[in-house]
Structure formats: C-alpha cells, structure tokens
Enzyme design. Structure first.
Site, PDB file in Angstrom:
ATOM      1  N   GLY A   1      44.796  45.329  43.136  1.00  0.00           N
ATOM      2  CA  GLY A   1      43.827  44.432  43.750  1.00  0.00           C
ATOM      3  C   GLY A   1      42.434  45.011  43.611  1.00  0.00           C
ATOM      4  O   GLY A   1      42.280  46.225  43.429  1.00  0.00           O
TER       5      GLY A   1
ATOM      6  N   CYS B   1      48.705  50.712  41.595  1.00  0.00           N
ATOM      7  CA  CYS B   1      47.257  50.795  41.716  1.00  0.00           C
ATOM      8  C   CYS B   1      46.838  50.610  43.180  1.00  0.00           C
ATOM      9  O   CYS B   1      47.159  51.450  44.011  1.00  0.00           O
ATOM     10  CB  CYS B   1      46.634  49.769  40.788  1.00  0.00           C
ATOM     11  SG  CYS B   1      44.884  49.974  40.593  1.00  0.00           S
ATOM     12  N   TYR B   2      46.192  49.513  43.534  1.00  0.00           N
ATOM     13  CA  TYR B   2      45.824  49.281  44.940  1.00  0.00           C
ATOM     14  C   TYR B   2      47.048  49.414  45.838  1.00  0.00           C
ATOM     15  O   TYR B   2      46.961  49.962  46.940  1.00  0.00           O
ATOM     16  CB  TYR B   2      45.213  47.886  45.083  1.00  0.00           C
ATOM     17  CG  TYR B   2      44.738  47.548  46.477  1.00  0.00           C
ATOM     18  CD1 TYR B   2      43.458  47.888  46.886  1.00  0.00           C
ATOM     19  CD2 TYR B   2      45.581  46.904  47.384  1.00  0.00           C
ATOM     20  CE1 TYR B   2      43.023  47.586  48.167  1.00  0.00           C
ATOM     21  CE2 TYR B   2      45.157  46.606  48.671  1.00  0.00           C
ATOM     22  CZ  TYR B   2      43.875  46.944  49.059  1.00  0.00           C
ATOM     23  OH  TYR B   2      43.449  46.642  50.316  1.00  0.00           O
TER      24      TYR B   2
ATOM     25  N   HIS C   1      48.600  50.737  35.556  1.00  0.00           N
ATOM     26  CA  HIS C   1      49.285  49.436  35.496  1.00  0.00           C
ATOM     27  C   HIS C   1      50.408  49.456  34.461  1.00  0.00           C
ATOM     28  O   HIS C   1      50.139  49.428  33.271  1.00  0.00           O
ATOM     29  CB  HIS C   1      48.280  48.334  35.121  1.00  0.00           C
ATOM     30  CG  HIS C   1      47.340  48.018  36.231  1.00  0.00           C
ATOM     31  ND1 HIS C   1      47.636  47.109  37.209  1.00  0.00           N
ATOM     32  CD2 HIS C   1      46.127  48.522  36.541  1.00  0.00           C
ATOM     33  CE1 HIS C   1      46.638  47.040  38.068  1.00  0.00           C
ATOM     34  NE2 HIS C   1      45.708  47.900  37.688  1.00  0.00           N
TER      35      HIS C   1
ATOM     36  N   GLU D   1      52.315  47.043  33.837  1.00  0.00           N
ATOM     37  CA  GLU D   1      52.561  45.683  33.353  1.00  0.00           C
ATOM     38  C   GLU D   1      51.696  45.276  32.168  1.00  0.00           C
ATOM     39  O   GLU D   1      51.978  44.268  31.534  1.00  0.00           O
ATOM     40  CB  GLU D   1      52.387  44.681  34.504  1.00  0.00           C
ATOM     41  CG  GLU D   1      50.961  44.502  35.035  1.00  0.00           C
ATOM     42  CD  GLU D   1      50.542  45.539  36.091  1.00  0.00           C
ATOM     43  OE1 GLU D   1      51.164  46.609  36.134  1.00  0.00           O
ATOM     44  OE2 GLU D   1      49.582  45.282  36.839  1.00  0.00           O
TER      45      GLU D   1
ATOM     46  N   ASP E   1      55.577  19.750  30.315  1.00  0.00           N
ATOM     47  CA  ASP E   1      56.113  19.840  31.674  1.00  0.00           C
ATOM     48  C   ASP E   1      56.886  18.585  32.076  1.00  0.00           C
ATOM     49  O   ASP E   1      58.034  18.663  32.505  1.00  0.00           O
ATOM     50  CB  ASP E   1      54.994  20.110  32.680  1.00  0.00           C
ATOM     51  CG  ASP E   1      54.109  21.262  32.244  1.00  0.00           C
ATOM     52  OD1 ASP E   1      54.555  22.037  31.385  1.00  0.00           O
ATOM     53  OD2 ASP E   1      52.979  21.380  32.751  1.00  0.00           O
TER      54      ASP E   1
ATOM     55  N   LYS F   1      55.014  28.709  32.301  1.00  0.00           N
ATOM     56  CA  LYS F   1      55.018  27.793  31.155  1.00  0.00           C
ATOM     57  C   LYS F   1      56.017  28.199  30.072  1.00  0.00           C
ATOM     58  O   LYS F   1      56.740  27.367  29.531  1.00  0.00           O
ATOM     59  CB  LYS F   1      53.607  27.751  30.557  1.00  0.00           C
ATOM     60  CG  LYS F   1      53.396  26.647  29.557  1.00  0.00           C
ATOM     61  CD  LYS F   1      52.937  25.415  30.273  1.00  0.00           C
ATOM     62  CE  LYS F   1      52.614  24.288  29.337  1.00  0.00           C
ATOM     63  NZ  LYS F   1      52.068  23.143  30.081  1.00  0.00           N
TER      64      LYS F   1
END
Ligand code: XMP
Length: 512
Positions: A54, A81-82, A168, A170, A226, A368
């Site tokens: 964050g 992290c945060y 991070h 990710e 969608d 998506k």
C-alpha cells in the site's frame, strides 16, 4: 467449503496482481477491504491471509490497519511490503521511515533457504516499492533474507506461520516471486491448487440453477466477451428459460450482428431476440454532432428497444449481467473509502419502473482472462472470446460529426481492412484495440487523371492493461502501408489515411 486465500487490500497498485498470481496457481482468492474483521473471516475460514502492499506509511497517523484479531486466528499470514511493515509494527517490532534509495530493483541475499526460499538461488533480483522497512523484528521472528540497504527483507515466525516480504513477489521484476508464493500457498497454507475452470463452470451452473429455479431470466447480449459468456453459461444452466436480447443498433462492425445471431441462435440454440433497430437509432441521431448528445440518444434508444422487447416476454423475474471482478472489488484506498467502480455503460441501467428485475451476475468474482477461458471451455468461438473491447455506442463515437447511413457503411468497410491486416500480425494479441475512425474533413487527392475531394480515415491502435491508460501501438510500417493502400483503393469516399500517435492520457482511446 472450497479452499481460498483472503487478500486484504491496503491500496497497492499491485493488489489485483497478487490475486491474479494466486488464481494462476489455481488457488481461489478474494480481495477484501483491509479492515475486514477476523470474525467475518471466521464465518468462511481462508487457508491463509495475505496483507497487500500500500502507498501509505504505517508510521503516519491514520494509516490503514487491520483487525488485530487476524494475528490470533492461527491462519498463515503473509505480509507484502506495507503488509510486512504493518505486521512489524503491530507485533512489537520497529519500523523506520523510508528513503528513496530502496525503490526499484534490488539484489536479495537469502540467509536461510528454508520456508519461503526453499530450493531457490542464494541471491536473486527483487522489486522494492516502499521506503519504510522493519528495522527491529518483532519477537519470535527471524530474518530470512536481506539486501544491501534492508537487513530484514524477509522475515518469518514458523511457529505462528507468519511471514513478511519487503519486496513484491507478485511482479515480473521479481523473477522467483512465483516460487516464493508457491511455498506460501502449498507448503505453508496447505492449499491443493484444485481450482479448475471445469469445476468452476459446474459449480456456477449448479448455483444458477438453484437461484433461478423454474423462473425465467433476461440477458442483454452485446456480442462482447462478458455478456456472451454469461449467455453460454446460463444457457447451459437453464436452457430455454434464458432469453437473450441483442439490440442491433446498426452501429456495429461489419457483419458483427450476423455473427452474434449465428453463434447464439444457430450454434447454441439460445432464445435470441435480435430487433434490428438500426433505422430507429439513425433517425434519432440525424443532424446530431455533439458527442455527449450522441451517447445520450444511443443510451436512451437502447433502453427503449430493450424494454419493448423485454415486455413482449411477459413478467420475468431475473436479469443477468456480465459484471466482472474488477468492477466490484472494494479497493481500500487509504485516502478515501471503498472505490468500487461500476461500469454502468455495460449494464442495462435506467429501465422503466414496470420492468424491475432481480440481478444475477455469475461472473462477479472472475477476472477477464478467466472469463475468456470460461468462454472457450463453454465452446464459444475465438472470434468472440478474443474480441477487443468495443464501446456501447459503437461506431457512432468513431464517426466524428453526424452519423449517417453512408458514414456507417464507409467506416465499417475501412474498419474491416484494419481488422484484417491486424489479424495477420503474429503479435496481434499485444494490441488492446485497433480500429478506424471516420473524420468529417475532406482533403484533395488524385486518382487516375482526376482530382478527388474525399474523407480522411484515422487509424488508431493502442496497447493497454485495462483501458485506463494506453500507449499508441507501434504498428509495423508494412502493416500501416497495407491498411492505407487497401482503404484508399477499396473503400469508396476515402482518399487519405492517417495514423493516430497519441497516448492516453491526455488523449482518450476513442475519438469521442
Ligand atoms: P476512452 O475512449 O475513454 O475508452 O479512452 C476507454 C475504453 O472504454 C471503451 N469505451 C466504452 N465502452 N461504452 C463502453 O462499453 C462506452 O460508452 C465506451 N466509451 C469508451 C473504449 O473502447 C476503451 O476500451
């Protein structure tokens, strides 16, 4: 109860990416507000909890925190992290304020090749994006790794199954991040990674059958990914009690309406109502040049046509919509409250009072790419599953100035050439959208012995992650050349083609 991981969102730009990474590993997860309570999580206990990064500093007053009850749940915890700094602060360590130099790529030195770093190299590049760091570890923790400027770049308390990463895992700039996440998910949380598209489809079909029961459901089918996936899914769930309404507004791309009819009515056998309302839309658009005005007219006309068609069905209890996960995530911006964005333009909002439905949104928790995968497994053709985003008001926002039948036809023809040439590019999937725009200006040209005075077509191609920002796509010169030649030679009324090299912001993707 299916296994899942809770990700508490402290507002990092990467929070959704954590969710994507977990789901790629076939572990179902949900992004929740950072202040989600332990009591709420206990109602449906997750296998593990991740505290995201964050932008705030845990040292500031009013910085977003988490329910201290989370630390006592006995569920494995990973702070990123945060999230790590928060654990450091809350669990009795000390955090020191940041300096800019810890940003970006750093070289991580693994001190203990155990827990999160099992079987990984001794050093590896990692991505840092926060200056604050845990200076003194909380009691019970030990350092697993460090960098030149951060002595506690990873921390662990195996007894309580609590872990923290200053970097991070990710992002792609942390090449071993996926393995680190694997260790957390599979070794520490004991996840099995059995979240499969086929089982999701089965589960969703069962849920929809139960929810809809013997009732009927209406769906506004746009031809986009969608709503198409919703149609295929609901058709499998409730068969001919699904009624899809596809409003052909006459502003679609070349042969698009035919394709939608063909796929859904003929191949799938969906009860498809497809009123051809092109003439009505064009009549109401006659003489209108203001972009906002055009959008309003199209929106209202869509509702009118949709409502007329829905009334023909008699009373129906449910309305299905293709709402996706990014539209409903309550992201925890530390400055404001939840910033849920609702993509109202995709939804059938503003229906008249005699048409009120209960909503069903079977894709509400999917991203998506997951929806695309679901579409493929449900048997939708690639031309639909892989379709570029297309604005609700259709070609009307790509015909600058007045929308006339002739302009629609010219643009459809020009756009078809763009689509055909783009499809030949091996890397065409890198392109978010590519299309033609018809400009209301004419320029002089020569053809044979004669002078021409005809319209200009602009070609737009952009790369983007989510449509919020975009860069103009560097199309190969050969592609640009082929597009220009073909449009000028094959499309009547166009004698000049230009390429749009503006990015968003400050420009938008569409021209209106
Ligand atoms: P802009 O032009 O705002 O577009 O940069 C961002 C993305 O949104 C799409 N777009 C729309 N989609 N209804 C839609 O369903 C609309 O009215 C609309 N306007 C723009 C656009 O194609 C791009 O992907």
């Amino acid at each position: 109860m299916h296994e899942w991981i809770a990700i508490l969102d402290f507002g990092s730009q990467y929070s959704q990416l954590i969710a994507r990474r977990l789901r790629e590993r076939r572990v179902y997860c949900e992004l929740l507000r950072h202040d989600t309570t332990a009591a709420r999580l206990r109602e449906r206990p997750p296998r593990g909890i991740i505290l995201s990064g964050g932008p705030a500093s845990v040292l500031e007053k009013g910085a977003p925190g988490c329910d201290p009850g989370l630390y006592a749940m006995g569920v494995p915890l990973l702070g990123v992290c945060y999230g790590m700094q928060l654990m450091g602060r809350d669990l009795g360590g000390a955090v020191r304020p940041g300096e800019k130099r810890e940003y970006g790529l750093a070289r991580l030195e693994v001190l203990e090749a155990d827990a999160l770093f099992r079987a990984l190299p001794e050093t590896m590049p990692v991505w840092m994006s926060h200056g604050d760091q845990v200076e003194r570890l909380p009691p019970g923790f030990r350092a697993l790794a460090r960098t030149a400027t951060c002595p506690h770049a990873a921390m662990a308390d195996d007894a309580r199954r609590m872990y923290g990463l200053q970097f991070h895992p990710e992002v792609v700039h942390t090449p071993h991040g996926g393995e680190i996440l694997n260790h957390f998910l599979f070794n520490i949380c004991g996840c099995s990674g059995d979240w499969r598209m086929s089982s999701i489809i089965e589960e969703r079909v069962a849920q929809m059958r139960e929810r809809i029961g013997g009732e009927h459901v209406i769906l506004g089918l746009s031809g986009g990914v969608d709503s198409s996936v919703v149609a295929a899914l609901l058709h499998r769930a409730v068969g001919d009690r699904l009624h899809a309404i596809f409003v052909d507004n006459g502003l679609l791309r070349y042969k698009e309406a035919e394709q939608v009819r063909d796929v859904f009515a003929n191949t799938f056998g969906v009860d498809l109502r497809a009123p051809s309302a092109g003439p009505l839309f064009l009549e109401r658009l006659r003489g209108v040049t203001d972009p906002e005005q055009k959008r309003k007219i199209i929106g209202r006309t869509f509702i009118d046509v949709f409502a007329d068609e829905a009334r023909k069905l008699g009373p129906v209890r449910f309305l299905a919509q293709g709402t996706l996960y990014p539209d409903v995530i309550e992201s925890a911006s530390p400055i404001g409250g939840p910033s849920a964005t609702i993509k109202s333009h995709h939804n059938v909002g503003g229906l008249p009072p005699d048409l009120q439905f209960e909503l069903v949104e079977p894709l509400r928790d999917l991203f998506k790419d997951e929806v695309r995968q679901m579409g493929r497994e449900l048997g939708l053709p690639e031309s639909i599953v892989d379709r570029q985003p297309f604005p609700g008001p259709g070609l009307a926002v790509r015909i600058l100035g007045e929308v006339t039948p002739g302009a629609v036809e010219t643009l459809q023809q020009a756009d078809l050439r763009v689509q055909e040439e783009i499809a030949k590019l091996p890397a065409h999937r890198e392109i978010w959208q590519a299309f033609a725009v018809l400009l209301p200006v004419r320029s002089v040209g020569v053809m044979g012995d004669g002078r021409t005075y005809e319209n200009v077509v602009a070609v737009r191609a952009v790369s983007s992650q989510d449509g919020m920002t975009a860069d103009w796509y560097r199309l190969p010169y050969e592609t640009l050349d082929a597009i220009a030649r073909r449009i000028i030679n094959e499309v009547r009324g166009v004698n000049r083609v230009v390429f749009d090299i503006s990015s968003k912001p400050p420009s938008t993707i569409e021209w209106e």
